[in-house]
Design a protein around this motif. Structure first.
Motif, PDB file in Angstrom:
ATOM      1  N   ASN A   1       0.841  -1.190   0.000  1.00  0.00           N
ATOM      2  CA  ASN A   1       0.000   0.000   0.000  1.00  0.00           C
ATOM      3  C   ASN A   1       0.881   1.247   0.000  1.00  0.00           C
ATOM      4  OD1 ASN A   1      -2.178   1.704   0.136  1.00  0.00           O
ATOM      5  ND2 ASN A   1      -2.446   1.495   2.351  1.00  0.00           N
TER       6      ASN A   1
ATOM      7  N   ARG B   1       4.699  13.379  -5.595  1.00  0.00           N
ATOM      8  CA  ARG B   1       4.279  14.484  -4.724  1.00  0.00           C
ATOM      9  C   ARG B   1       4.509  15.789  -5.492  1.00  0.00           C
ATOM     10  NH1 ARG B   1       6.825  15.334   0.482  1.00  0.00           N
ATOM     11  NH2 ARG B   1       4.762  15.901   1.296  1.00  0.00           N
TER      12      ARG B   1
ATOM     13  N   GLU C   1       8.519   4.227   2.217  1.00  0.00           N
ATOM     14  CA  GLU C   1       8.069   3.472   1.055  1.00  0.00           C
ATOM     15  C   GLU C   1       9.252   3.061   0.178  1.00  0.00           C
ATOM     16  OE1 GLU C   1       3.612   5.508   0.753  1.00  0.00           O
ATOM     17  OE2 GLU C   1       5.041   5.806  -0.882  1.00  0.00           O
TER      18      GLU C   1
ATOM     19  N   LYS D   1       1.535   5.317  -0.737  1.00  0.00           N
ATOM     20  CA  LYS D   1       0.843   6.603  -0.757  1.00  0.00           C
ATOM     21  C   LYS D   1       1.523   7.617  -1.668  1.00  0.00           C
ATOM     22  CE  LYS D   1      -0.651  10.352   2.314  1.00  0.00           C
ATOM     23  NZ  LYS D   1      -0.649  10.857   3.723  1.00  0.00           N
ATOM     24  N   ASN D   2       2.849   7.636  -1.652  1.00  0.00           N
ATOM     25  CA  ASN D   2       3.592   8.688  -2.346  1.00  0.00           C
ATOM     26  C   ASN D   2       4.405   8.225  -3.548  1.00  0.00           C
ATOM     27  OD1 ASN D   2       2.638  10.528  -0.477  1.00  0.00           O
ATOM     28  ND2 ASN D   2       4.461  10.439   0.807  1.00  0.00           N
TER      29      ASN D   2
ATOM     30  N   THR E   1       7.213   9.439   5.039  1.00  0.00           N
ATOM     31  CA  THR E   1       6.416   8.407   4.379  1.00  0.00           C
ATOM     32  C   THR E   1       7.081   7.939   3.096  1.00  0.00           C
ATOM     33  OG1 THR E   1       4.357   9.293   5.305  1.00  0.00           O
ATOM     34  CG2 THR E   1       4.167   7.880   3.356  1.00  0.00           C
ATOM     35  N   THR E   2       7.573   8.892   2.305  1.00  0.00           N
ATOM     36  CA  THR E   2       8.225   8.538   1.046  1.00  0.00           C
ATOM     37  C   THR E   2       9.483   7.723   1.285  1.00  0.00           C
ATOM     38  OG1 THR E   2       7.386  10.626   0.127  1.00  0.00           O
ATOM     39  CG2 THR E   2       9.071   9.456  -1.138  1.00  0.00           C
TER      40      THR E   2
END
Length: 260
Positions: free
Chosen positions: A2, A21, A35, A4-5, A31-32
């Motif tokens: 999952n 982004r 990931e 996000k970025n 977060t990045t």
């Protein structure tokens, strides 16, 4: 997974990763980075992935630095932990990946963005790209390997000039000093990056991984790069890919490598 970025897709053995982004010029935040750390592990584990193509969303920026708002209030211990964790889980992990990482620099590559590109094995830049390490203008220095990798790529004098002045250089100058491998028009950037990967995909995967390890050893403290090269060279003789490659050479045909 999952995400996000980061946009992720596998096509023809290539893991396409796009840092997404755009409103922040693809700046790196926690977060990045988390990931990216997951994706380095993922790429290494996937048998159907032979290489990774890393770029940024849009045409303005590859990655225009780190998200300063997230660490502006840090103290010395927190700053050191930030750098250490990022180095180990993302930047060093990319550099030491057995799968080649190709950076397609499609605009600004500044601070952590340039450090991310330098951790990749090969760098291609669009003609409009601008590259730099501006951390001293914030009262910092590069913290994700920038002082070390830039020095290895362009030499001590040029590295100090770029870091101490916090200035940006053009893609053309970056190619001239060895910071990027090729400069191409923006619209041709991904196509050219894929063509480089396709050349690598024709080679023996285990030999490619061995070559990465041997080249990386050239800049590592406490490791004799020549000994590493000799060891990796010897190991290649026990692979089926070497038998296939040498057989294809003598039989004047194209080899069909299996990665074993």
């Amino acid at each position: 997974m999952n995400l996000k970025n980061i946009l992720s897709e596998i096509r023809d053995g290539i893991l396409y990763l796009t840092i997404n982004r755009q409103e922040k010029l693809n700046a790196l935040n926690k977060t990045t980075l988390a990931e990216l750390a997951e994706l380095v592990i993922y790429a290494g584990q996937q048998a159907d992935v032979s290489a990774v193509l890393l770029t940024g969303a849009g045409e303005k920026a590859f990655v225009a630095g780190a998200d300063i708002s997230e660490f502006a209030g840090y103290n010395a211990a927190e700053g050191e932990e930030l750098a250490r964790n990022g180095q180990e889980s993302v930047f060093n992990a990319i550099e030491h990946s057995s799968k080649p990482w190709i950076a397609a620099i499609n605009g600004f590559a500044l601070g952590g963005g340039l450090e991310l590109a330098m951790a990749c094995h090969i760098r291609l830049a669009s003609e409009n790209a601008k590259l730099g390490l501006p951390e001293v203008s914030l009262g910092l220095i590069p913290g994700y390997g920038g002082t070390q990798r830039l020095t290895a790529l362009v030499g001590k004098g040029k590295a100090l000039e770029m870091i101490l002045t916090a200035g940006m250089i053009t893609a053309a100058e970056a190619e001239k000093v060895g910071l990027v491998n090729q400069v191409v028009p923006q619209k041709e950037l991904l196509t050219r990056a894929v063509s480089v990967i396709q050349l690598i995909q024709k080679r023996a995967p285990l030999a490619v991984a061995a070559a990465i390890r041997a080249v990386n050893a050239a800049g590592e403290d406490g490791i004799n790069g020549f000994e590493m090269e000799i060891t990796e060279f010897g190991r290649c003789f026990d692979t089926a890919d070497f038998k296939e490659g040498s057989g294809a050479f003598t039989e004047k045909r194209q080899p069909e490598f299996k990665g074993n």
